[in-house]
Design an enzyme around this catalytic site. Structure first.
Site: not given
Ligand code: ADP
Ligand code: MG
Ligand code: MG
Length: 907
Positions: A28, A98, A107, A109, A365, A483, A795, A862, A882
């Site tokens: 990220k 984040r 989802g 972390m 990403r 089987h 083989s 095989c 092969y």
């Molecule tokens: P994940 O890795 O689970 O996608 P994120 O770090 O992307 O988590 O955060 C989840 C959500 O929080 C993002 O999709 C965004 O909508 C919101 N978010 C994160 N940072 C900001 C920010 N600086 N301003 C506004 N919304 C944010």
């Molecule tokens: Mg995100």
């Protein structure tokens, strides 16, 4: 102290990091930096590196001494760029904290938004925005996330099931909505939110025994530490185990200025894919929600709006698209979409927020995609000139081809379907049909024009015909290598095994489960790709209707050096395999002609041969059997043309063919002119305590040379006749279950004598062929230098080699393998993925030793591993010529071989 740089800034049109710094900045952080460098609007922020995480865990959860000063300096830059100050009473900057690991862990972390809201900053923000509803909405979100992530999870509090603080607060929120009749979160009034925030804080104090912090700095560092701690949270740890992500990698933390999608109707938040991730269509695809924040879009509490016309579907077509609601912002977003794709040269998964009509990008990403989408995008981008052909080949994972080769259950229909059981996904694709409980019924019903699923407790070789006839197979017992599973995968047939919750009564012809009963003729649907059993009929979608598949596979074939053959023993299978691109047959199992359609007569003759009491009687029976064996071998050789065909001599223990039913015994006794008692005595003689390691394979040929001679003759005469007819053919004779050079010499002497006779008969000097062996016993691998002196090819039979190396009976692992996998004693089923540490060492040793005495020794594999991508890569690495696998796995192996060559070039 050290001068390690722990903090990297981004924003305001530039950044200290780049996208290739994922190891240090996490995915990220690296991509936020990259976007900033590209001039894309990204809220300013800074990244605490993964090295901080490593330090944190190495030093008792404390930070390097320089971190605070570095972070403060970076925060000052953010304040300068954004023009607001963190903690300022009049114009406060709010932050998001984040997580961001190297490879995304969706989802797993934590994220905390709106950090910095407190009694000192709330009035100022209300005064500045004139929008108390927005401010209290942000505040209640901060409290919910912070109490959950920082005060509960990171603090190691383990609430009772359903009693987590997040759930308790969610429940309070729902109560307000219900009692006041609010439809969605966006309808809740400022006063209600304000009141709720106060009650939230009281509940937190009561439940967690601590005050929600009212100091911005405490909130910020609490959030940062919580993200670092979340790296060792339960969910994250188990996710890493499954995905084999090393613990040492650590996560980075991104601290970023907040932008607000919840400031009113000119504000919004959304997620999008630069192309359709399900179909691969080159159309911008996404969802958005007006007046919302963070994960509202994916949380499923409100139906999100479609991004544009292309994204409309039945659920959202009544909602305005961003294209229509905010055309200028949409245009800007569309331009960024194009810019990101051109820059990253791959489909991107993006997150954005619109604050008061101004667009901000929050994440980009590489997007996840289906197999169909992967294929279409790779070919489109190649045609567009965005990527080269090698990159295109790497864009589709070999496993994704499965999906392209089988009809699948319509995912939309599956959402609302009636799930009755879960089993192991043994054979891919989807199928529906009327259930029947015996192989004979399956055959009969299909003859009568019906579509059936064969349901059995487990299957055995006698069920093969019924399994063939059925569109899908369902068993109550058995594992991924049972089987049923092996056979189904070999044919690419939909199959679920080990659906233990089903009570299958093959006599009463019912399945009972959860108090429900399904009778013969009832319709079920199987999703063999996921192991799900549904009541009733679900729609199927055919994924093969993609002409680009062929073009794509051509690209893969141009790259790879490993050849791909197939395991096949009928002209039908051979023809299918050729369509899938097989370059030869690596395993023709002679015994297969004694099962299935048209096998009655040869099987009877084989039984006659086996039950014969003397050599002369046996020879007489073999003469009768001979034309059938030769006929099948010739037909297969002919279909394969100039592609080689490896014939494996009769492999299984003879007693497998002893008739079981009284009728059959009577008939056989009569044909042999002996009593049934004599016949039974002979059957008893053949009985073995451990037949897998008993009188089978080459051992049969050693004790009954006439059995080998008959097969040598069939192969060589078939070839001589085809050549006489002016047709190409390349037979390879393969001796199974060998452990010593002398066994091969013994058989070779027989083969040479037969060869001389055949040459004489057809008036030729030579019938071209190769003589080789399977290596499937550890001793054979270890004495391969000797063995290679007598054979032209090896083989590796890695099914048996795995069985003998582990000492696991392949047919009996169902009893313990699941526990071994659960307890992580083994990472994977070694019958599915070749174990490089043990079987792999034997294979590599065998190849090295074999080639030490015969440098041009041809080597293949095989068995099931030959169609499994990780194992195919191994075969490439150890220099095999092969791999051979079942027809439906051929494309998978071709692609896996191409990937192996691109990633690890050889030759
Ligand atoms: P994940 O890795 O689970 O996608 P994120 O770090 O992307 O988590 O955060 C989840 C959500 O929080 C993002 O999709 C965004 O909508 C919101 N978010 C994160 N940072 C900001 C920010 N600086 N301003 C506004 N919304 C944010
Ligand atoms: Mg995100
Ligand atoms: Mg074997």
């Amino acid at each position: 102290m050290t001068d390690t740089k722990y903090v990297y800034s981004f924003g305001g049109g530039s950044a200290e990091g780049r996208s290739d710094m994922k190891n240090l900045l996490g995915g990220k952080g690296a991509n936020l930096a990259e976007m900033a460098n590209l001039g894309i609007p990204v809220p300013a922020g800074y990244t605490l590196t993964t090295e901080v995480c490593t330090y944190f865990y190495d030093h008792d959860e404390t930070y390097p001494s320089s971190i605070e000063a570095e972070a403060d300096a970076a925060l000052a830059k953010v304040e300068e760029i954004m023009g607001t100050r963190f903690g300022d009473a009049d114009d406060p900057l709010l932050l998001s904290v984040r997580s961001g690991a190297r490879s995304s862990m969706p989802g797993m972390m934590e994220t905390v938004l709106n950090v910095g809201l407190c009694s000192a900053t709330i009035p100022g923000l209300i005064a500045k925005t004139g929008n108390p509803r927005f401010v209290y909405d942000a505040y209640r979100r901060l409290i919910m996330m912070y109490s959950d992530v920082v005060m509960e999870k990171a603090a190691g509090v383990e609430p009772a099931e359903g009693k987590g603080i997040r759930q308790q607060l969610d429940h309070m929120l729902e109560e307000v909505k219900e009692s006041k009749g609010y439809g969605t979160d966006a309808d809740i009034s400022a006063d209600d939110l304000k009141d709720l925030a106060e009650r939230f804080k009281a509940t937190i104090k009561e439940v967690l025994g601590r005050d929600f912090p009212d100091d911005p700095r405490e909130q910020l560092w609490g959030g940062i530490s919580a993200v670092f701690s979340s790296w060792n949270g339960k969910r994250a740890v188990s996710y890493r185990r499954i995905e084999s992500i090393p613990d040492e990698w650590g996560t980075a933390v991104n601290v970023q200025a907040m932008v607000f999608g919840n400031m009113g109707d000119d504000s919004a938040t959304g997620v999008a894919f630069t192309r359709n991730p399900a179909t691969g269509d080159n159309r911008f695809y996404g969802e958005w929600l007006p007046n919302a924040q963070g994960e509202d879009v994916v949380a499923g509490t409100r139906t999100p709006n479609p991004l544009n016309e292309d994204t409309k579907n039945e659920q959202n077509e009544h909602l305005p698209s961003l294209q229509v609601a905010m055309p200028e912002v949409y245009e800007q977003l569309f331009a960024i979409r194009n810019q990101l794709e051109a820059h990253y040269t791959d489909m991107q998964d993006i997150e954005f927020t619109i604050q008061d009509g101004r667009l901000w990008m929050l994440q980009t990403r590489v997007g996840k995609r289906t197999g169909t989408a992967a294929l279409n995008m790779a070919m489109d981008m190649l045609a567009e000139g965005t990527i080269d052909s090698r990159t295109a080949v790497l864009r589709v994972k070999p496993e994704q081809l499965d999906e392209l080769l089988h009809p699948i259950v319509d995912p939309a229909a599956e959402k609302t379907a009636d799930l009755i059981a879960k089993g192991l996904p043994a054979g891919p694709g989807g199928a529906f049909g009327q259930i029947v409980f015996s192989a004979d019924d399956a055959v009969e019903w299909v003859k009568a024009g019906k579509t059936v699923l064969l349901v059995r407790e487990e299957t055995n070789p006698e069920d093969v015909e019924g399994m063939r006839a059925a569109v899908g197979i369902l068993t109550g017992r058995g594992g991924m290598t049972s089987h049923a599973a092996l056979v189904a995968r070999g044919w690419g047939k939909c199959c679920i095994v080990g659906a233990g919750v089903l009570n299958i009564d093959v006599v009463g012809k019912t399945i009972s489960v959860d108090g429900r009963v399904f009778n013969e003729g009832d319709v079920l649907t199987l999703n063999g790709t996921r192991g799900l059993v549904y009541a009733g009929q679900l729609d199927m979608v055919d994924a093969t209707e993609n002409p680009r598949f062929v073009d794509f596979m051509k690209l893969a074939d141009e790259v790879r050096v490993l050849k791909v053959r197939t395991n096949a023993e009928t002209p039908d299978d051979a023809a299918t395999a050729i369509e899938f691109g097989a370059e030869g047959i690596g395993l023709f199992r002679t015994e297969h002609m004694f099962y299935g359609t048209g096998s009655e007569e040869p099987l009877f003759l084989l039984r006659k041969m086996i039950m014969s009491g003397s050599e002369s009687a046996r020879r007489a029976a073999l003469v009768e059997l001979y034309p059938f064996v030769k006929r099948d071998m010739k037909a297969t050789l002919e279909i394969m043309g100039d592609r080689p065909v490896t014939f494996r001599l009769l492999d299984p223990p003879l007693h497998e063919f002893v008739p079981q039913s009284t009728d059959e015994r009577g008939e056989l006794a009569q044909a042999l002119g002996v009593s049934v008692e004599d016949l039974d005595r002979r059957a008893d003689e053949l009985h073995e305590l451990n037949p897998m390691m008993g009188h089978r394979g080459v051992r049969l040929g050693v004790t009954f040379p006439e059995i080998s001679e008959m097969q040598f003759r069939a192969i060589l005469e078939a070839a001589a006749e085809l050549r006489q007819e002016g047709k190409a053919c390349f037979p390879e004779i393969m001796v199974p279950v060998t452990c010593a050079k002398a066994e091969l010499d013994d058989q070779l002497a027989l083969a040479k004598a037969v060869h001389a006779e055949v040459c004489e008969k057809y008036g030729v000097d030579e019938v071209e062929h190769l003589y080789g062996t399977m290596i499937e016993i550890p001793r054979a691998a270890l004495t391969a230098d000797e063995i290679a002196k007598s054979t032209q090819f090896f083989s590796f039979g890695t099914n048996d080699l795995t069985q003998m190396t582990f000492g696991f009976s392949r047919d009996d692992i169902g009893g313990f393998l699941p526990d071994y996998l659960d307890k992580k004693i083994l990472p994977v089923d070694p019958f599915q993925v070749l174990d490089r540490d043990s079987v792999g060492v034997l294979v590599q040793t065998g190849i090295e030793r074999g080639r030490s005495t015969r440098p041009n020794l041809k080597v293949g594999i095989c068995g099931e591993h030959g169609g499994e991508p990780n194992s195919v890569e191994f075969c490439h690495l150890v220099g095999m010529d092969y791999v051979s696998c079942s027809p439906y796995r051929v494309p998978v192996a071709r692609l896996a071989a191409a990937h192996a060559q691109i990633n690890h070039p050889r030759d």
